[in-house]
Design a protein around this motif. Structure first.
Motif, mmCIF file in Angstrom:
data_model
loop_
_atom_site.group_PDB
_atom_site.id
_atom_site.type_symbol
_atom_site.label_atom_id
_atom_site.label_comp_id
_atom_site.label_asym_id
_atom_site.label_seq_id
_atom_site.Cartn_x
_atom_site.Cartn_y
_atom_site.Cartn_z
ATOM 1 N N CYS A 70 2.946 -0.393 7.853
ATOM 2 C CA CYS A 70 1.309 -0.089 8.553
ATOM 3 C C CYS A 70 1.730 -1.451 9.658
ATOM 4 O O CYS A 70 2.998 -1.551 9.819
ATOM 5 N N ARG A 71 1.845 -0.189 11.351
ATOM 6 C CA ARG A 71 2.472 -0.885 12.526
ATOM 7 C C ARG A 71 2.439 -1.831 12.473
ATOM 8 O O ARG A 71 2.993 -3.122 13.405
ATOM 9 N N GLY A 72 1.005 -1.640 12.490
ATOM 10 C CA GLY A 72 -0.406 -3.182 12.574
ATOM 11 C C GLY A 72 -0.395 -4.365 11.763
ATOM 12 O O GLY A 72 0.585 -5.826 12.502
ATOM 13 N N CYS A 74 -5.305 -3.973 4.287
ATOM 14 C CA CYS A 74 -4.906 -3.199 5.372
ATOM 15 C C CYS A 74 -6.058 -3.423 6.172
ATOM 16 O O CYS A 74 -6.860 -2.636 6.278
ATOM 17 N N HIS A 77 -6.282 -2.526 9.859
ATOM 18 C CA HIS A 77 -6.450 -1.539 10.640
ATOM 19 C C HIS A 77 -6.488 -0.309 10.887
ATOM 20 O O HIS A 77 -6.200 -0.191 9.508
ATOM 21 N N GLU A 107 -4.888 5.431 12.405
ATOM 22 C CA GLU A 107 -3.571 5.748 13.067
ATOM 23 C C GLU A 107 -2.576 4.824 13.024
ATOM 24 O O GLU A 107 -1.445 5.193 13.487
ATOM 25 N N GLN A 108 -2.825 3.640 12.524
ATOM 26 C CA GLN A 108 -1.443 2.456 12.379
ATOM 27 C C GLN A 108 -0.356 2.965 11.343
ATOM 28 O O GLN A 108 0.157 2.740 11.102
ATOM 29 N N ARG A 109 -0.948 3.701 10.746
ATOM 30 C CA ARG A 109 -0.919 3.392 9.289
ATOM 31 C C ARG A 109 0.182 4.763 9.106
ATOM 32 O O ARG A 109 -0.045 5.670 9.718
#
Ligand SMILES: [Zn+2]
Length: 378
Positions: A319-321, A331, A333, A336-338
């Motif tokens: 996850c970018r978040g 997570c 988020h 889209e963040q994954r």
């Protein structure tokens, strides 16, 4: 008695290994010889070293019926996949036969029962399909319908698929005891490690004393990684990352049963026999194609007392978040963040020479796999 927290399935570890002198005597006798398919030879060996405790031989009609109907041995112990010996028309009709591998005898099979099985029925009950495209169903259909059952005894171990990393249940138990591990989690795999695998292993290692990475290397399907790539990939990752005294790598040479939930139960029982107290059940463990739902193998453990604790994990992603590996349980988020990745995806990157992002796979492992692709090992 070896004291680990996990008792073998059925209470006692089966060991059916003939002393060298008796093995030599047997070989002097004129006993008919049979060369079974590789997957059957691997099963014969696993019975004798206790990987399939409490089985002492290949199963007969009564046991198979009980497993297919109730997922139990006749005594009531959970068991999900029959361990059977297909008997070809051209095998000798003898009461005992020497089993050979590559022409060399390695076990003796005392045939006590002959029976017939409908391969389609077994396929449907175990694999949930009769589709000949399924690798194990294809094997079943190729066997015909005649089977033999009875005890087996081992004359010698089969050659390892790769290296000297294959420990018996007695040996893993001894190793756990030596290290003082009271709780051990078994990790089933047939792939080199990527970051999602690592995440599950780390989560489990937070809870228990030790981790047994136990890749299946005996007989996989077309397109799976060869044994050497899996073992070397793990060796590199474990050396680079994990505390050495908390992890153990050993191979398990059996035919992989791609039976989804039923395979998950089978693989858990086998790990219990190797001394594990816990077993990691990831998303779509032991699945193939689209025959099983991603969490069917999680559900089958509900209400089932196997004597080994399943640790069920959701699918892990980067996850970018969060800036780390996570699951939908940790997570919050939006999707889209994954960044989701799979072994298949990583393999496609490797094959086309593209870089593999470190969020998907450790560079150390990528390096090993690039070498393995350049000159494939056994
Ligand atoms: Zn997140």
């Amino acid at each position: 008695m070896l004291a680990t927290a996990s008792k073998p399935h059925g209470g006692a570890l089966v060991e059916r290994i003939l002393p060298a002198a008796r093995a030599r005597k047997l070989l002097e006798r004129d006993i008919p010889r049979v060369e079974p398919p590789l997957e059957v030879s691997l099963d014969a060996e696993k019975i004798c070293i206790g990987a399939y405790s409490p089985l002492t031989g290949f199963q007969g009609a009564g046991a198979v019926a009980s497993i297919l109907r109730r997922m139990e041995l006749p005594g009531g112990l959970p068991w999900s996949i029959p361990i059977v010996f297909p008997w070809r028309e051209d095998y000798p009709e003898a009461g005992e036969v020497l089993l050979t591998h590559g022409g060399a005898p390695f076990a003796i099979f005392h045939v006590k029962e002959r029976f017939r099985l409908d391969p389609g029925r077994v396929a449907q009950a175990v694999y949930g399909t009769r589709d000949p495209q399924h690798p194990n169903v294809a094997d079943l259909l190729s066997y015909g319908n005649r089977y033999a059952a009875g005890p087996v005894e081992l004359l010698r171990r089969l050659p390892a698929a790769y290296g000297d990393t294959e420990l018996s249940p007695r040996e893993t138990r001894r190793e756990f005891q030596k290290r003082g591990w009271e709780t051990v989690v078994g990790y089933q795999t047939r792939n080199p490690p990527h970051r999602a695998h690592e995440y599950l292993q780390r989560c489990a290692l937070e809870l228990v004393d030790g981790l047994l990475v136990h890749p299946v290397v005996g007989k996989l399907k077309e397109g799976d990684w060869p044994a050497r790539a899996i073992v070397r990939g793990y060796q590199r990752m474990m050396d680079a990352l994990y505390p050495r005294e908390r992890v153990l790598l050993s191979t398990l040479s059996i035919a992989m049963r791609y039976a989804g939930p039923k395979a998950a139960v089978h693989l858990a029982i086998v790990r219990k026999n190797y001394g594990c107290t816990h077993f990691i059940v990831g998303r779509d463990i032991a699945g193939v194609g689209r025959y099983y739902g991603p969490y069917d193998a999680h559900r089958i453990f509900e209400g089932l007392d196997l004597g080994i604790i399943p640790l069920r994990f959701r699918e892990a992603f980067h996850c970018r978040g969060c800036g780390t590996t996570a699951t939908d349980r940790t997570c919050g988020h939006p999707p889209e963040q994954r960044v989701e990745f799979s072994g298949t995806q990583i393999r496609a990157w490797l094959r086309s020479g593209q870089p593999v992002p470190p969020e998907a796979m450790r560079p150390e492992v990528v390096e090993v796999l690039r070498e393995e692709m350049a000159s494939p090992g056994p």
